[in-house]
Design an enzyme around this catalytic site. Structure first.
Site, PDB file in Angstrom:
ATOM      1  N   ARG A 268       1.060  -1.254   0.019  1.00  0.00           N
ATOM      2  CA  ARG A 268       0.151   0.037  -0.046  1.00  0.00           C
ATOM      3  C   ARG A 268       0.755   1.233   0.023  1.00  0.00           C
ATOM      4  NH1 ARG A 268      -5.410  -0.770   2.174  1.00  0.00           N
ATOM      5  NH2 ARG A 268      -5.988  -3.016   1.143  1.00  0.00           N
TER       6      ARG A 268
ATOM      7  N   ARG B 175      -3.638   6.473   1.311  1.00  0.00           N
ATOM      8  CA  ARG B 175      -3.979   7.696   1.737  1.00  0.00           C
ATOM      9  C   ARG B 175      -3.151   8.565   2.626  1.00  0.00           C
ATOM     10  NH1 ARG B 175      -9.344   4.848   3.687  1.00  0.00           N
ATOM     11  NH2 ARG B 175      -7.782   3.189   3.969  1.00  0.00           N
TER      12      ARG B 175
ATOM     13  N   ARG C 126      -7.237  11.200  -5.369  1.00  0.00           N
ATOM     14  CA  ARG C 126      -8.507  10.312  -4.757  1.00  0.00           C
ATOM     15  C   ARG C 126      -9.713  11.573  -4.469  1.00  0.00           C
ATOM     16  NH1 ARG C 126     -11.364   8.204  -3.228  1.00  0.00           N
ATOM     17  NH2 ARG C 126     -11.289   6.788  -1.866  1.00  0.00           N
TER      18      ARG C 126
ATOM     19  N   ASP D 155      -6.723  -2.968  -7.127  1.00  0.00           N
ATOM     20  CA  ASP D 155      -7.183  -3.568  -5.862  1.00  0.00           C
ATOM     21  C   ASP D 155      -7.564  -4.879  -6.060  1.00  0.00           C
ATOM     22  OD1 ASP D 155      -8.267  -2.457  -3.052  1.00  0.00           O
ATOM     23  OD2 ASP D 155      -9.472  -4.310  -3.762  1.00  0.00           O
TER      24      ASP D 155
ATOM     25  N   TYR E  27     -14.078 -12.839   0.318  1.00  0.00           N
ATOM     26  CA  TYR E  27     -14.881 -11.338   0.136  1.00  0.00           C
ATOM     27  C   TYR E  27     -16.211 -11.844  -0.882  1.00  0.00           C
ATOM     28  CZ  TYR E  27     -11.699  -8.282   1.584  1.00  0.00           C
ATOM     29  OH  TYR E  27     -10.623  -7.645   2.412  1.00  0.00           O
TER      30      TYR E  27
HETATM   31  O1  CP3 Z   1       0.467  -1.365  -2.601  1.00  0.00           O
HETATM   32  C1  CP3 Z   1      -0.413  -0.513  -3.331  1.00  0.00           C
HETATM   33  O2  CP3 Z   1       0.296   0.622  -3.446  1.00  0.00           O
HETATM   34  C2  CP3 Z   1      -1.184  -0.945  -4.384  1.00  0.00           C
HETATM   35  C3  CP3 Z   1      -2.401  -0.807  -3.961  1.00  0.00           C
HETATM   36  C4  CP3 Z   1      -3.200  -1.812  -3.348  1.00  0.00           C
HETATM   37  C5  CP3 Z   1      -4.725  -1.347  -3.182  1.00  0.00           C
HETATM   38  N1  CP3 Z   1      -5.324  -2.463  -2.622  1.00  0.00           N
HETATM   39  C6  CP3 Z   1      -5.173  -0.079  -3.331  1.00  0.00           C
HETATM   40  C7  CP3 Z   1      -6.491   0.479  -2.028  1.00  0.00           C
HETATM   41  C8  CP3 Z   1      -3.186  -3.119  -3.163  1.00  0.00           C
HETATM   42  C9  CP3 Z   1      -2.028  -3.913  -3.269  1.00  0.00           C
HETATM   43  C10 CP3 Z   1      -4.354  -3.350  -2.730  1.00  0.00           C
HETATM   44  C11 CP3 Z   1      -4.730  -5.069  -2.187  1.00  0.00           C
HETATM   45  C12 CP3 Z   1      -5.889  -5.366  -1.461  1.00  0.00           C
HETATM   46  N2  CP3 Z   1      -7.248  -4.750  -1.311  1.00  0.00           N
HETATM   47  C13 CP3 Z   1      -5.689  -6.488  -0.357  1.00  0.00           C
HETATM   48  C14 CP3 Z   1      -4.480  -7.052  -0.172  1.00  0.00           C
HETATM   49  C15 CP3 Z   1      -3.586  -6.313   0.697  1.00  0.00           C
HETATM   50  C16 CP3 Z   1      -4.007  -6.283   2.085  1.00  0.00           C
HETATM   51  O3  CP3 Z   1      -4.174  -5.112   2.669  1.00  0.00           O
HETATM   52  O4  CP3 Z   1      -4.185  -7.483   2.662  1.00  0.00           O
HETATM   53  C17 CP3 Z   1      -6.947  -6.261   0.199  1.00  0.00           C
HETATM   54  C18 CP3 Z   1      -7.578  -7.361   1.595  1.00  0.00           C
HETATM   55  C19 CP3 Z   1      -7.864  -5.481  -0.315  1.00  0.00           C
HETATM   56  C20 CP3 Z   1      -9.071  -5.216  -0.337  1.00  0.00           C
HETATM   57  C21 CP3 Z   1      -9.571  -3.615   0.184  1.00  0.00           C
HETATM   58  N3  CP3 Z   1      -9.391  -2.485  -0.450  1.00  0.00           N
HETATM   59  C22 CP3 Z   1      -9.967  -3.104   1.268  1.00  0.00           C
HETATM   60  C23 CP3 Z   1      -9.853  -4.360   2.819  1.00  0.00           C
HETATM   61  C24 CP3 Z   1      -9.876  -1.936   1.467  1.00  0.00           C
HETATM   62  C25 CP3 Z   1     -10.299  -0.947   2.390  1.00  0.00           C
HETATM   63  C26 CP3 Z   1      -9.363  -0.836   3.748  1.00  0.00           C
HETATM   64  C27 CP3 Z   1      -8.989   0.713   3.722  1.00  0.00           C
HETATM   65  O5  CP3 Z   1      -7.668   0.823   3.869  1.00  0.00           O
HETATM   66  O6  CP3 Z   1      -9.865   1.536   3.588  1.00  0.00           O
HETATM   67  C28 CP3 Z   1      -9.402  -1.417   0.179  1.00  0.00           C
HETATM   68  C29 CP3 Z   1      -9.711  -0.021  -0.261  1.00  0.00           C
HETATM   69  C30 CP3 Z   1      -8.177   0.223  -0.955  1.00  0.00           C
HETATM   70  N4  CP3 Z   1      -7.414  -0.367  -1.942  1.00  0.00           N
HETATM   71  C31 CP3 Z   1      -7.596   1.538  -0.414  1.00  0.00           C
HETATM   72  C32 CP3 Z   1      -6.326   1.508  -1.271  1.00  0.00           C
HETATM   73  C33 CP3 Z   1      -5.255   2.358  -1.468  1.00  0.00           C
HETATM   74  C34 CP3 Z   1      -7.974   2.577   0.553  1.00  0.00           C
HETATM   75  C35 CP3 Z   1      -7.821   4.078   0.191  1.00  0.00           C
HETATM   76  C36 CP3 Z   1      -8.783   4.477  -0.784  1.00  0.00           C
HETATM   77  O7  CP3 Z   1      -9.767   4.389  -0.181  1.00  0.00           O
HETATM   78  O8  CP3 Z   1      -8.482   5.375  -1.450  1.00  0.00           O
END
Ligand code: CP3
Length: 361
Positions: free
Chosen positions: A42, A46, A55, A91, A168
């Site tokens: 990540r 944010r 965003r 994602d 999911y």
């Molecule tokens: O690493 C990176 O910079 C690449 C971006 C990336 C995102 N999601 C963008 C994102 C990666 C590698 C993921 C993978 C992802 N997504 C996983 C596996 C990694 C982990 O954390 O275990 C999972 C479980 C998801 C599913 C997901 N997406 C969740 C549970 C959430 C909400 C949690 C949160 O932090 O709000 C997301 C949203 C998400 N995906 C964000 C980002 C940067 C949150 C920021 C936003 O809303 O802009």
């Protein structure tokens, strides 16, 4: 050795000598590196002002589906942090929409899938995914990111692992106990295996498509698999994850990552991957002892980055000392970076990892 030498890597059309010999890809292959390579899960997110500005204009899903913006945030994060690899901005859940499930990211709840799969007939309704047609935006983002990244920075493609994607689809969002997922698994193993087979077939095409588009390595996120016992992992997950990993274009390093997996490490290794990603609930040296000759990625607690510089350096030192200069260590957090993380703390970490305990190449 800066000249592109594409014909030397016929399976990996975007590979060059410079990329091949980058510290990150060397570590993936278990070769010695002049310093420990680092990137952060990540890393575009944010906590970073540049990301928040993008965003403010588009939703998360729009960002994932707009290749020039996805490429831009991918590149910005690497350049701002000075890390050793980029990960394509996307994602793990972009895969579920083309299967016929609607997806929304809600501010408070995170991902919400409106039609969770609970029965054999729900699962039979899922569609096979034509990845070029349905997920071409990810491949295009990878092409653009590869073209815009500095020539020595490898690009990581990724996907969710079969279990985590299935969780999911069945729960409809985040879960604490995975009760619907496990009920399906125990009650109707035939539907469970049909679901994981469908996801796995899609993942093979999706991940190999990312390699062909310009990713030099892959990470498979099995973020929630730590909720399973070893025997359940072996029966319900391992054959599917192995199916995916055995079919990745040969010579592509794959980081196989999970959290809460202290009880599963050997089984994850058996499922495949050239590097195993471990979280902070295991000691890195213990994990390595158990895993033997494989690369290890990890494993600083993301909360350490909320403390001050002294603490960050002491904790990073502990991780690096546990790795003990063994070839094949990729420094990372044990899970994704938290939105409250100060960017300066990340910069301090990257600087420390790059300068600590230099080794001969
Ligand atoms: O690493 C990176 O910079 C690449 C971006 C990336 C995102 N999601 C963008 C994102 C990666 C590698 C993921 C993978 C992802 N997504 C996983 C596996 C990694 C982990 O954390 O275990 C999972 C479980 C998801 C599913 C997901 N997406 C969740 C549970 C959430 C909400 C949690 C949160 O932090 O709000 C997301 C949203 C998400 N995906 C964000 C980002 C940067 C949150 C920021 C936003 O809303 O802009």
């Amino acid at each position: 050795m800066t000249s592109p030498c594409q014909s030397s890597y016929p399976q990996h059309p975007s590979m060059t000598d410079t990329l091949y010999h980058s510290p990150f890809l060397k570590a993936c292959r278990g070769e010695p590196t002049p310093y420990t390579p680092i990137w952060l899960m990540r890393q575009a997110g944010r906590y970073m002002e540049e990301y928040r500005q993008v965003r403010a204009k588009v939703s998360l899903l729009e960002l994932c589906k707009t290749p020039d913006l996805a490429a831009e945030v991918t590149i910005t994060a690497v350049e701002r942090l000075g890390v050793d690899a980029a990960i394509i901005f996307s994602d793990i859940l972009v895969l579920v929409e083309p299967m016929g499930v609607t997806l929304e990211f809600q501010k408070q709840r995170g991902p919400v899938l409106h039609t969770p799969l609970r029965s054999a007939s729900d699962i039979r309704k899922l569609r096979e995914v034509e990845v070029e047609e349905a997920l071409g935006f990810v491949f295009e983002a990878i092409r653009q990111a590869r073209a815009g990244l500095q020539p020595h920075i490898p690009l990581i493609g990724f996907a969710g692992a079969p279990f985590t994607i299935a969780s999911y689809l069945v729960e409809g969002g985040a879960s604490r106990n995975f009760e619907h997922t496990k009920t399906l698994m125990y009650q109707d193993p035939e539907s469970w295996h049909a679901l994981l087979s469908l996801i796995s077939r899609t993942l093979v095409a999706y991940l190999n498509g990312q390699v062909k588009a310009g990713a030099q390595a892959l990470q498979l996120f099995d973020s929630w698999v730590g909720c399973l016992s070893p025997s359940d992992y072996r029966e319900f997950v391992l054959p599917h994850t192995r199916f995916v990993l055995e079919r990745i274009i040969p010579g592509t390093p794959v980081i196989h990552f999970g959290t809460g997996t202290a009880a599963l490490l050997e089984l994850m290794r058996e499922a495949g991957g050239s590097v195993i990603g471990v979280d902070y609930r295991v000691e890195l040296d213990q994990a390595w002892k158990r895993l033997g000759a494989v690369g290890i990625q990890g494993n600083l607690d993301p909360c350490v980055l909320l403390a001050d510089r002294k603490v960050i350096e002491a904790r990073a030192k502990r991780v690096l000392d546990q790795a003990g200069g063994r070839p094949g260590h990729i420094f990372n957090l044990g899970h994704g970076i938290l939105p409250t993380t100060p960017v300066d703390n990340v910069l301090a970490l990257v600087d420390f990892v790059h300068t600590y305990q230099p080794r001969s190449a």
